[in-house]
Design a protein around this motif. Structure first.
Motif, PDB file in Angstrom:
ATOM      1  N   ARG A   1       0.848  -1.204   0.000  1.00 38.23           N
ATOM      2  CA  ARG A   1       0.000   0.000   0.000  1.00 38.23           C
ATOM      3  C   ARG A   1       0.878   1.247   0.000  1.00 38.23           C
ATOM      4  N   THR A   2       0.577   2.204  -0.872  1.00 34.58           N
ATOM      5  CA  THR A   2       1.432   3.381  -1.043  1.00 34.58           C
ATOM      6  C   THR A   2       1.253   4.444   0.040  1.00 34.58           C
ATOM      7  N   CYS A   3       0.132   4.397   0.767  1.00 37.61           N
ATOM      8  CA  CYS A   3      -0.099   5.331   1.867  1.00 37.61           C
ATOM      9  C   CYS A   3      -1.062   4.681   2.871  1.00 37.61           C
ATOM     10  N   TRP A   4      -1.212   5.299   4.006  1.00 39.47           N
ATOM     11  CA  TRP A   4      -2.147   4.815   5.016  1.00 39.47           C
ATOM     12  C   TRP A   4      -3.584   4.979   4.500  1.00 39.47           C
ATOM     13  N   ALA A   5      -4.523   4.188   5.064  1.00 37.02           N
ATOM     14  CA  ALA A   5      -5.937   4.340   4.702  1.00 37.02           C
ATOM     15  C   ALA A   5      -6.822   4.144   5.923  1.00 37.02           C
ATOM     16  N   LEU A   6      -7.816   4.980   6.038  1.00 35.47           N
ATOM     17  CA  LEU A   6      -8.849   4.876   7.054  1.00 35.47           C
ATOM     18  C   LEU A   6     -10.126   4.513   6.316  1.00 35.47           C
ATOM     19  N   LEU A   7     -10.764   3.390   6.678  1.00 40.50           N
ATOM     20  CA  LEU A   7     -11.963   2.896   5.993  1.00 40.50           C
ATOM     21  C   LEU A   7     -13.152   3.023   6.933  1.00 40.50           C
ATOM     22  N   ILE A   8     -14.122   3.819   6.532  1.00 45.35           N
ATOM     23  CA  ILE A   8     -15.301   4.074   7.357  1.00 45.35           C
ATOM     24  C   ILE A   8     -16.513   3.543   6.612  1.00 45.35           C
ATOM     25  N   LYS A   9     -16.989   2.363   7.027  1.00 49.94           N
ATOM     26  CA  LYS A   9     -18.160   1.738   6.399  1.00 49.94           C
ATOM     27  C   LYS A   9     -19.426   2.311   7.027  1.00 49.94           C
ATOM     28  N   TYR A  10     -20.366   2.693   6.206  1.00 48.82           N
ATOM     29  CA  TYR A  10     -21.680   3.065   6.730  1.00 48.82           C
ATOM     30  C   TYR A  10     -22.762   2.174   6.163  1.00 48.82           C
ATOM     31  N   GLU A  11     -22.365   1.224   5.325  1.00 51.71           N
ATOM     32  CA  GLU A  11     -23.229   0.146   4.828  1.00 51.71           C
ATOM     33  C   GLU A  11     -22.325  -1.042   4.522  1.00 51.71           C
ATOM     34  N   GLY A  12     -22.817  -2.234   4.769  1.00 54.36           N
ATOM     35  CA  GLY A  12     -22.106  -3.437   4.356  1.00 54.36           C
ATOM     36  C   GLY A  12     -20.951  -3.842   5.239  1.00 54.36           C
ATOM     37  N   GLU A  13     -20.164  -4.794   4.706  1.00 57.91           N
ATOM     38  CA  GLU A  13     -19.027  -5.332   5.471  1.00 57.91           C
ATOM     39  C   GLU A  13     -17.969  -5.870   4.522  1.00 57.91           C
ATOM     40  N   THR A  14     -16.719  -5.649   4.873  1.00 63.28           N
ATOM     41  CA  THR A  14     -15.581  -6.165   4.128  1.00 63.28           C
ATOM     42  C   THR A  14     -14.603  -6.788   5.113  1.00 63.28           C
ATOM     43  N   ILE A  15     -13.998  -7.903   4.717  1.00 61.33           N
ATOM     44  CA  ILE A  15     -12.994  -8.574   5.528  1.00 61.33           C
ATOM     45  C   ILE A  15     -11.642  -8.395   4.853  1.00 61.33           C
ATOM     46  N   TYR A  16     -10.671  -7.891   5.606  1.00 66.00           N
ATOM     47  CA  TYR A  16      -9.298  -7.714   5.139  1.00 66.00           C
ATOM     48  C   TYR A  16      -8.432  -8.772   5.810  1.00 66.00           C
ATOM     49  N   SER A  17      -7.595  -9.460   5.037  1.00 62.25           N
ATOM     50  CA  SER A  17      -6.697 -10.493   5.573  1.00 62.25           C
ATOM     51  C   SER A  17      -5.259 -10.098   5.298  1.00 62.25           C
ATOM     52  N   PHE A  18      -4.459  -9.990   6.390  1.00 59.43           N
ATOM     53  CA  PHE A  18      -3.039  -9.703   6.240  1.00 59.43           C
ATOM     54  C   PHE A  18      -2.296 -10.085   7.517  1.00 59.43           C
ATOM     55  N   ASN A  19      -1.035 -10.441   7.347  1.00 56.15           N
ATOM     56  CA  ASN A  19      -0.187 -10.836   8.472  1.00 56.15           C
ATOM     57  C   ASN A  19      -0.814 -11.938   9.311  1.00 56.15           C
ATOM     58  N   GLY A  20      -1.537 -12.860   8.671  1.00 57.25           N
ATOM     59  CA  GLY A  20      -2.163 -13.971   9.387  1.00 57.25           C
ATOM     60  C   GLY A  20      -3.376 -13.575  10.214  1.00 57.25           C
ATOM     61  N   LYS A  21      -3.870 -12.362  10.047  1.00 61.00           N
ATOM     62  CA  LYS A  21      -5.015 -11.871  10.820  1.00 61.00           C
ATOM     63  C   LYS A  21      -6.120 -11.422   9.883  1.00 61.00           C
ATOM     64  N   GLN A  22      -7.327 -11.354  10.429  1.00 60.13           N
ATOM     65  CA  GLN A  22      -8.453 -10.809   9.683  1.00 60.13           C
ATOM     66  C   GLN A  22      -8.964  -9.561  10.388  1.00 60.13           C
ATOM     67  N   LEU A  23      -9.313  -8.571   9.573  1.00 60.43           N
ATOM     68  CA  LEU A  23      -9.817  -7.309  10.073  1.00 60.43           C
ATOM     69  C   LEU A  23     -11.175  -7.071   9.433  1.00 60.43           C
ATOM     70  N   LYS A  24     -12.185  -6.875  10.257  1.00 59.70           N
ATOM     71  CA  LYS A  24     -13.546  -6.664   9.777  1.00 59.70           C
ATOM     72  C   LYS A  24     -13.842  -5.171   9.734  1.00 59.70           C
ATOM     73  N   SER A  25     -14.330  -4.702   8.597  1.00 57.51           N
ATOM     74  CA  SER A  25     -14.725  -3.314   8.437  1.00 57.51           C
ATOM     75  C   SER A  25     -16.235  -3.276   8.194  1.00 57.51           C
ATOM     76  N   ASN A  26     -16.958  -2.633   9.117  1.00 57.11           N
ATOM     77  CA  ASN A  26     -18.407  -2.485   8.992  1.00 57.11           C
ATOM     78  C   ASN A  26     -18.832  -1.233   9.755  1.00 57.11           C
ATOM     79  N   ILE A  27     -20.126  -1.047   9.932  1.00 55.16           N
ATOM     80  CA  ILE A  27     -20.620   0.173  10.592  1.00 55.16           C
ATOM     81  C   ILE A  27     -20.114   0.293  12.037  1.00 55.16           C
ATOM     82  N   GLU A  28     -19.734  -0.825  12.651  1.00 55.72           N
ATOM     83  CA  GLU A  28     -19.257  -0.820  14.039  1.00 55.72           C
ATOM     84  C   GLU A  28     -17.732  -0.829  14.155  1.00 55.72           C
ATOM     85  N   ASN A  29     -17.022  -1.078  13.060  1.00 57.07           N
ATOM     86  CA  ASN A  29     -15.569  -1.221  13.097  1.00 57.07           C
ATOM     87  C   ASN A  29     -14.902  -0.407  11.995  1.00 57.07           C
ATOM     88  N   VAL A  30     -14.226   0.659  12.386  1.00 52.79           N
ATOM     89  CA  VAL A  30     -13.424   1.446  11.456  1.00 52.79           C
ATOM     90  C   VAL A  30     -12.101   0.714  11.285  1.00 52.79           C
TER      91      VAL A  30
END
Length: 90
Positions: free
Chosen positions: A33-62
């Motif tokens: 990734r070329t720069c930092w990113a802040l992801l603010i979901k206000y609908e839906g959900e996305t799962i990010y997988s990196f470094n052996g971990k999963q990160l959930k992005s949804n309305i409750e998790n920035v």
């Protein structure tokens, strides 16, 4: 870079701010990734997988994705979100 504690993160420049819609099942891979990113979901959900971990992005998790990170993502529930890309110092 240790990103487990972001309390000293200082944003030095905003690169872009985008409003994005993603459909269920859409996925991709990001390398160095070329720069930092802040992801603010206000609908839906996305799962990010990196470094052996999963990160959930949804309305409750920035999500914060560090500069230089490599990851895969999949949209598990379609919706809209804001992505703020920025430069920062730790």
């Amino acid at each position: 870079m240790n990103t487990s504690d972001l309390s000293n993160l200082i944003i030095s420049d905003i690169i872009s701010v985008n409003n994005i819609f993603s459909t269920t099942g859409k996925s991709s891979e990001r390398k160095s990734r070329t720069c930092w990113a802040l992801l603010i979901k206000y609908e839906g959900e996305t799962i990010y997988s990196f470094n052996g971990k999963q990160l959930k992005s949804n309305i409750e998790n920035v999500a914060i994705l560090p500069k230089g990170s490599c990851y895969n993502w999949i949209c598990t529930n379609q919706g809209r979100y804001i992505v703020v890309e920025f430069e920062a110092n730790l």
